[in-house]
Design a protein around this motif. Structure first.
Motif, PDB file in Angstrom:
ATOM      1  N   ASP A  76      20.380 -51.386  10.916  1.00  0.00           N
ATOM      2  CA  ASP A  76      20.437 -52.665  10.220  1.00  0.00           C
ATOM      3  C   ASP A  76      21.066 -53.703  11.158  1.00  0.00           C
ATOM      4  OD1 ASP A  76      20.990 -54.878   8.603  1.00  0.00           O
ATOM      5  OD2 ASP A  76      21.262 -53.629   6.824  1.00  0.00           O
ATOM      6  N   LEU A  77      20.265 -54.660  11.624  1.00  0.00           N
ATOM      7  CA  LEU A  77      20.759 -55.656  12.582  1.00  0.00           C
ATOM      8  C   LEU A  77      21.847 -56.528  11.975  1.00  0.00           C
ATOM      9  CD1 LEU A  77      17.377 -56.777  14.234  1.00  0.00           C
ATOM     10  CD2 LEU A  77      19.208 -55.424  15.269  1.00  0.00           C
ATOM     11  N   PHE A 134      23.771 -48.069  11.105  1.00  0.00           N
ATOM     12  CA  PHE A 134      22.588 -47.325  10.685  1.00  0.00           C
ATOM     13  C   PHE A 134      22.649 -47.093   9.174  1.00  0.00           C
ATOM     14  CE2 PHE A 134      22.433 -46.308  15.174  1.00  0.00           C
ATOM     15  CZ  PHE A 134      21.073 -46.313  15.425  1.00  0.00           C
ATOM     16  N   GLU A 135      21.522 -47.291   8.516  1.00  0.00           N
ATOM     17  CA  GLU A 135      21.434 -47.091   7.076  1.00  0.00           C
ATOM     18  C   GLU A 135      20.345 -46.061   6.780  1.00  0.00           C
ATOM     19  OE1 GLU A 135      20.520 -49.634   2.981  1.00  0.00           O
ATOM     20  OE2 GLU A 135      20.695 -50.655   4.929  1.00  0.00           O
ATOM     21  N   PHE A 136      20.674 -45.092   5.919  1.00  0.00           N
ATOM     22  CA  PHE A 136      19.716 -44.044   5.595  1.00  0.00           C
ATOM     23  C   PHE A 136      18.716 -44.544   4.555  1.00  0.00           C
ATOM     24  CE2 PHE A 136      18.449 -40.225   3.123  1.00  0.00           C
ATOM     25  CZ  PHE A 136      17.817 -39.532   4.145  1.00  0.00           C
ATOM     26  N   LYS A 137      17.458 -44.501   4.905  1.00  0.00           N
ATOM     27  CA  LYS A 137      16.379 -44.875   3.997  1.00  0.00           C
ATOM     28  C   LYS A 137      15.796 -43.597   3.398  1.00  0.00           C
ATOM     29  CE  LYS A 137      16.396 -49.363   4.776  1.00  0.00           C
ATOM     30  NZ  LYS A 137      16.748 -50.334   3.703  1.00  0.00           N
TER      31      LYS A 137
END
Length: 331
Positions: free
Chosen positions: A102-103, A108-111
């Motif tokens: 995620d800029l 980092f984001e878990f999708k």
């Protein structure tokens, strides 16, 4: 005369109130029957799997309504639904999800992937390679997923219905025994008979271009499913019937025609499925017939026939039937 009065006053009420469960099951069958002709045994087994909180593997040649039946069943339940089409290039991250940078947050984001659902239809599970099939191990057994060191629990109830073509079909990968063991039932779907084939054609002609799923309505809420599953666990099974299950499973390990027998997980699966069949018949206790009905779909994919017998055309189903017939029914 006094004996007759005493007999009339007897009350044979069951311990559990299974009437709402029975009513819901009848409604589901009625909804599926709007589209599907016959296949009552398969539908019963699917309902038992839901009541027993187990996964199902449907096997049959293309065109025998494996996928449409699973979709119809999902439409009758108020559950989140997702469908995953397995292909040779499908990766594990396509199923369970992946971490995306995620800029804006510089993290980092878990999708979450499509497996995060209550009712998951995996179409043609044997078309994906072993690496992708293995991604289902944890989620099917423990109802959770571990990604990047973080464990994510799935919302209950969680049910996987997977379809597959027979292993001799081109472009398929045979499921390993460890994967097969995760399925409560393996249901073989054959061709319809002549009368059923005629009824299928008549129904198709009546529907014409109408959407087959449009007329299906939801009849069971999520909370009711969880309640029914808890009721099924409370169904009574006598100690001598528990021993009967153990003897059947033990015979699979000692049978000379089987290279691999069933594990204790299979014993537990027969126990739970037998309770499901009892509930389907509006009984709060298990009978030997329930155990017999559960044994074949539970065991046929968990045992391995010796190469010599396999070359002779002997199937696991035939051997399991022989074992059931050889074990004395408790009285």
């Amino acid at each position: 005369m006094a004996n007759e009065v005493a007999t009339d006053n007897l009350n044979f009420k069951t311990r559990l109130d299974l009437a709402p469960l029975q009513q819901s099951v009848d409604q589901v069958k009625a909804e599926i029957g709007k589209v599907i002709v016959g296949q009552s045994k398969m539908i019963d087994q699917l309902l038992v799997a839901i009541l027993s909180n187990g996964h199902v593997l449907l096997e049959g040649v293309p065109g025998v309504a494996k996928t449409i039946t699973a979709k119809l069943l999902s439409r009758t339940l108020s559950l989140d639904f997702s469908r995953i089409q397995f292909t040779p290039d499908l990766m594990p991250s396509d199923i369970i999800g992946t971490s995306v940078f995620d800029l804006a947050k510089t993290t980092f984001e878990f999708k979450k992937g499509p497996i995060f659902s209550n009712f998951v239809l995996i179409d043609e599970i044997n078309r994906a390679p072993a690496k992708t099939q293995a991604a289902l191990f944890e989620v099917m057994e423990e109802r959770q997923i571990t990604a990047d060191g973080t464990t994510y629990s799935l919302d209950l109830p969680f049910l996987v219905i997977a379809t597959q073509n027979p292993i001799e079909q081109e472009g398929t990968y045979r499921l390993p025994e460890a994967q097969l063991d995760r399925f409560l039932f393996k249901i073989d779907i054959g061709y319809p008979n002549l009368q059923e084939e005629i009824a299928i054609l008549q129904k198709e002609n009546e529907l014409q271009n109408n959407d087959k799923l449009a007329a299906i309505v939801k009849v069971i809420e999520k909370s009711n499913i969880l309640h029914f599953q808890s009721l099924v666990k409370q169904i009574l099974i006598e100690p001598h019937l528990v021993e009967y299950i153990a003897k059947i499973v033990l015979n699979t390990r000692e049978n000379p025609f089987l290279y691999l027998g069933a594990s204790p997980r299979a014993s537990i699966a027969i126990l739970n499925a037998a309770k499901g069949f009892a509930a389907l018949k509006n009984r709060d206790f298990v009978t030997p017939e329930d155990i017999k009905e559960a044994a074949i779909p539970v065991l046929q994919h968990r045992v391995v026939v010796t190469p010599e017998r396999e070359m002779e055309g002997v199937t696991s189903t035939v051997i399991i039937k022989q074992i059931i017939d050889s074990v004395e029914i408790p009285r």
